[in-house]
Design an enzyme around this catalytic site. Structure first.
Site, mmCIF file in Angstrom:
data_model
loop_
_atom_site.group_PDB
_atom_site.id
_atom_site.type_symbol
_atom_site.label_atom_id
_atom_site.label_comp_id
_atom_site.label_asym_id
_atom_site.label_seq_id
_atom_site.Cartn_x
_atom_site.Cartn_y
_atom_site.Cartn_z
ATOM 1 N N HIS A 219 0.799 -1.232 0.000
ATOM 2 C CA HIS A 219 0.000 0.000 0.000
ATOM 3 C C HIS A 219 0.829 1.278 0.000
ATOM 4 O O HIS A 219 0.273 2.372 0.040
ATOM 5 C CB HIS A 219 -0.978 0.028 1.183
ATOM 6 C CG HIS A 219 -0.307 0.133 2.518
ATOM 7 N ND1 HIS A 219 0.154 -0.957 3.199
ATOM 8 C CD2 HIS A 219 -0.016 1.205 3.290
ATOM 9 C CE1 HIS A 219 0.690 -0.578 4.339
ATOM 10 N NE2 HIS A 219 0.610 0.732 4.419
HETATM 11 C C1 UD1 Z 1 -2.449 5.250 5.685
HETATM 12 C C2 UD1 Z 1 -1.196 5.839 6.288
HETATM 13 C C3 UD1 Z 1 -0.052 4.856 6.157
HETATM 14 C C4 UD1 Z 1 -0.429 3.531 6.761
HETATM 15 C C5 UD1 Z 1 -1.725 3.022 6.176
HETATM 16 C C6 UD1 Z 1 -2.175 1.783 6.905
HETATM 17 C C7 UD1 Z 1 -0.857 8.272 6.133
HETATM 18 C C8 UD1 Z 1 -0.199 9.350 5.370
HETATM 19 N N1 UD1 Z 1 -0.796 7.059 5.564
HETATM 20 O O1 UD1 Z 1 -2.217 5.043 4.301
HETATM 21 O O2 UD1 Z 1 1.084 5.358 6.835
HETATM 22 O O3 UD1 Z 1 0.596 2.615 6.506
HETATM 23 O O4 UD1 Z 1 -2.749 4.020 6.338
HETATM 24 O O5 UD1 Z 1 -3.099 1.046 6.187
HETATM 25 O O6 UD1 Z 1 -1.388 8.511 7.173
HETATM 26 N N2 UD1 Z 1 -9.545 4.245 1.647
HETATM 27 C C9 UD1 Z 1 -10.758 3.613 1.600
HETATM 28 N N3 UD1 Z 1 -11.331 3.219 2.779
HETATM 29 C C10 UD1 Z 1 -10.747 3.426 3.995
HETATM 30 C C11 UD1 Z 1 -9.525 4.087 4.026
HETATM 31 C C12 UD1 Z 1 -8.926 4.497 2.844
HETATM 32 O O7 UD1 Z 1 -11.310 3.387 0.534
HETATM 33 O O8 UD1 Z 1 -11.318 3.036 5.021
HETATM 34 C C13 UD1 Z 1 -8.922 4.648 0.370
HETATM 35 C C14 UD1 Z 1 -9.316 6.052 -0.085
HETATM 36 O O9 UD1 Z 1 -9.379 6.043 -1.478
HETATM 37 C C15 UD1 Z 1 -8.119 6.866 0.352
HETATM 38 C C16 UD1 Z 1 -6.978 5.900 0.189
HETATM 39 O O10 UD1 Z 1 -7.496 4.637 0.538
HETATM 40 O O11 UD1 Z 1 -7.950 8.029 -0.407
HETATM 41 C C17 UD1 Z 1 -5.775 6.213 1.071
HETATM 42 O O12 UD1 Z 1 -6.163 6.328 2.454
HETATM 43 P P1 UD1 Z 1 -5.236 7.171 3.467
HETATM 44 O O13 UD1 Z 1 -5.699 6.975 4.854
HETATM 45 O O14 UD1 Z 1 -5.089 8.563 2.984
HETATM 46 O O15 UD1 Z 1 -3.821 6.520 3.259
HETATM 47 P P2 UD1 Z 1 -3.425 4.983 3.300
HETATM 48 O O16 UD1 Z 1 -2.824 4.652 1.982
HETATM 49 O O17 UD1 Z 1 -4.547 4.175 3.818
HETATM 50 N N1 UDP Z 2 -3.674 -6.242 8.431
HETATM 51 C C1 UDP Z 2 -4.978 -6.734 8.510
HETATM 52 N N2 UDP Z 2 -5.618 -7.045 7.357
HETATM 53 C C2 UDP Z 2 -5.047 -6.900 6.125
HETATM 54 C C3 UDP Z 2 -3.722 -6.399 6.070
HETATM 55 C C4 UDP Z 2 -3.067 -6.072 7.248
HETATM 56 O O1 UDP Z 2 -5.518 -6.893 9.595
HETATM 57 O O2 UDP Z 2 -5.705 -7.193 5.122
HETATM 58 C C5 UDP Z 2 -3.000 -5.895 9.695
HETATM 59 C C6 UDP Z 2 -1.611 -6.433 9.863
HETATM 60 O O3 UDP Z 2 -1.629 -7.759 10.350
HETATM 61 C C7 UDP Z 2 -1.049 -5.442 10.859
HETATM 62 C C8 UDP Z 2 -1.663 -4.129 10.421
HETATM 63 O O4 UDP Z 2 -2.833 -4.491 9.699
HETATM 64 O O5 UDP Z 2 -1.501 -5.742 12.163
HETATM 65 C C9 UDP Z 2 -0.709 -3.359 9.553
HETATM 66 O O6 UDP Z 2 -1.378 -2.347 8.915
HETATM 67 P P1 UDP Z 2 -0.941 -1.762 7.499
HETATM 68 O O7 UDP Z 2 -0.090 -2.727 6.785
HETATM 69 O O8 UDP Z 2 -2.183 -1.299 6.841
HETATM 70 O O9 UDP Z 2 -0.138 -0.453 7.892
HETATM 71 P P2 UDP Z 2 1.392 -0.148 8.301
HETATM 72 O O10 UDP Z 2 1.773 -1.063 9.385
HETATM 73 O O11 UDP Z 2 2.210 -0.290 7.052
HETATM 74 O O12 UDP Z 2 1.348 1.282 8.720
#
Ligand code: UD1
Ligand code: UDP
Length: 369
Positions: A219
């Site tokens: 991601h």
């Molecule tokens: C965010 C965090 C990242 C973290 C990740 C965990 C920031 C800058 N990034 O990235 O550090 O590793 O979460 O998963 O804070 N979206 C949905 N549904 C949701 C959430 C997001 O559809 O419930 C989609 C939307 O299109 C959104 C995109 O995902 O624009 C990105 O979501 P966002 O929270 O901005 O960043 P992540 O890539 O999720």
């Molecule tokens: N995770 C989850 N479901 C998924 C992918 C990840 O529950 O489909 C869990 C994973 O086991 C870990 C956490 O989400 O506990 C990590 O989150 P993510 O990878 O989204 O973010 P990051 O750690 O990179 O910020």
């Protein structure tokens, strides 16, 4: 609120609740054991959910599975650009801090919610504890690196997961009294829930044999936002999948960007925490760019290939089961080959022992004003 009122701030009352701020998937996993530990000690906490993640599979499932109480405050900010999301969180969280007057604001991780809440709390004079302080990728193109550095800078108490994080903080000039080595809070959640996770039927449901498949999670913007980069990564994963079926719970950021299905790669919707742990625990290997997954595989002793050029979690490489390989196809295939040859071993880093939440509360209680 009258204009200007918010600039007044307050002297944090010792009796105010401890505010725990969460917004994104990894935050929920980090805060669950801390909320439980505060409850056990009879310390009043409130939970603030910014709403950065909001899909049931990205939020509710973690509350249900990990027994996290419903948030006292839900800010409902949703998705937006960095500036807009950060601003929305700041605007809404300011009112919460002024109303609740927390004795501490605890911000876990490195997401936008973490940084936004820490800035608000610090400017209002509330005490801020950063849970997962001191991690550095030294890659300023990563939004999380900016969030980490800013959050640490405005925090009163820096709760570090590992010795390298402590070294980073001391090298940046933070006084020793503000730094506490507490260990990895995600290991608390993982170790407490491993048995429940292993009892899940997810492997059977997906037709997977223990040790006979790999897990993919991706991601990071640097990997998934540019279609050409993502496509190149998918080519390599398809190559890996010739010998090893891959299952990939797809993050919503990536879902709309995926092209046609690739042979050997089974994409599924984001899974809940227990299924994520169950899938990792029995995998032959995990290929990821996730921070939390790098750590979980190290705790589980499962080989991990990290598809990034830097990591803020180097201890997963030096002590754990992680290989940091970037996105070069040769390097990825070499790392996969090493795993298949049985060349990857690791151990659990010190204090990744399931007792971090207790040390966090000790550090908060022991921190002088
Ligand atoms: C965010 C965090 C990242 C973290 C990740 C965990 C920031 C800058 N990034 O990235 O550090 O590793 O979460 O998963 O804070 N979206 C949905 N549904 C949701 C959430 C997001 O559809 O419930 C989609 C939307 O299109 C959104 C995109 O995902 O624009 C990105 O979501 P966002 O929270 O901005 O960043 P992540 O890539 O999720
Ligand atoms: N995770 C989850 N479901 C998924 C992918 C990840 O529950 O489909 C869990 C994973 O086991 C870990 C956490 O989400 O506990 C990590 O989150 P993510 O990878 O989204 O973010 P990051 O750690 O990179 O910020």
């Amino acid at each position: 609120m009258a204009p200007g009122a918010a600039t007044q701030g307050f002297d944090a009352p010792r009796s105010g609740p401890i505010a725990l701020v969460v917004g994104a998937r990894p935050n929920f996993v980090k805060v669950a054991p801390l909320q439980a530990e505060l409850d056990r000690r009879g310390l009043r906490s409130i939970l603030v959910h910014t709403g950065q993640h909001y899909d049931p599979a990205m939020s509710d499932v973690f509350f249900d599975e990990l027994g996290i109480r419903a948030p006292e405050h839900h800010l409902g900010v949703g998705s937006a650009s960095h500036a807009v999301q950060t601003a929305r969180i700041m605007e809404a969280f300011e009112g919460v801090v002024l109303a609740e007057r927390p004795s501490w604001v605890v911000v876990p991780g490195d997401v936008n919610s973490t940084m936004a809440a820490s800035l608000v709390a610090a400017k209002l004079g509330a005490k801020v504890a950063h849970l997962e302080a001191g991690l550095r990728s030294r890659d300023w193109t990563m939004p999380e690196e900016i969030n980490r550095v800013v959050t640490d800078r405005v925090s009163d108490l820096l709760l570090a997961p590992s010795a390298d994080a402590v070294e980073n903080l001391l090298a940046e000039g933070y006084p020793e009294r503000s730094v506490a080595l507490v260990g990895n809070i995600m290991a608390d959640t993982l170790l407490a829930n491993l048995e429940r996770a292993r009892a899940r039927p997810v492997l059977a449901d997906l037709g997977l044999d223990p040790g006979g498949y790999g897990v993919v999670t991706l991601h990071r913007p640097s990997n998934v936002d540019d279609p050409a980069t993502l496509d190149r990564l998918l080519d390599v994963l398809e190559h890996v999948a010739r010998d090893l079926p891959l299952v990939w719970p797809v993050h919503p950021r990536v879902a709309s960007r995926l092209g046609p299905a690739r042979p050997g790669i089974r994409t599924v919707a984001p899974v809940g925490y227990l299924d994520s742990v169950a899938l990792q625990a029995d995998a032959q290997m995990v290929l990821t760019d996730s921070g939390g997954v790098q750590e979980e595989t190290t705790v589980l002793g499962v080989p991990c290939v990290t598809l990034r050029t830097t990591t803020e979690r180097p201890i997963t490489v030096t002590e754990g089961t992680n290989q940091l390989v970037g996105t070069d196809p040769e390097a990825i295939l070499h790392a996969v080959g090493r795993i298949r040859a049985g060349a990857i071993e690791g151990r659990r880093p010190p204090l990744w022992d399931g007792r971090t939440a207790g040390r966090v509360v000790d550090a908060i209680e022991g921190h002088g004003s």
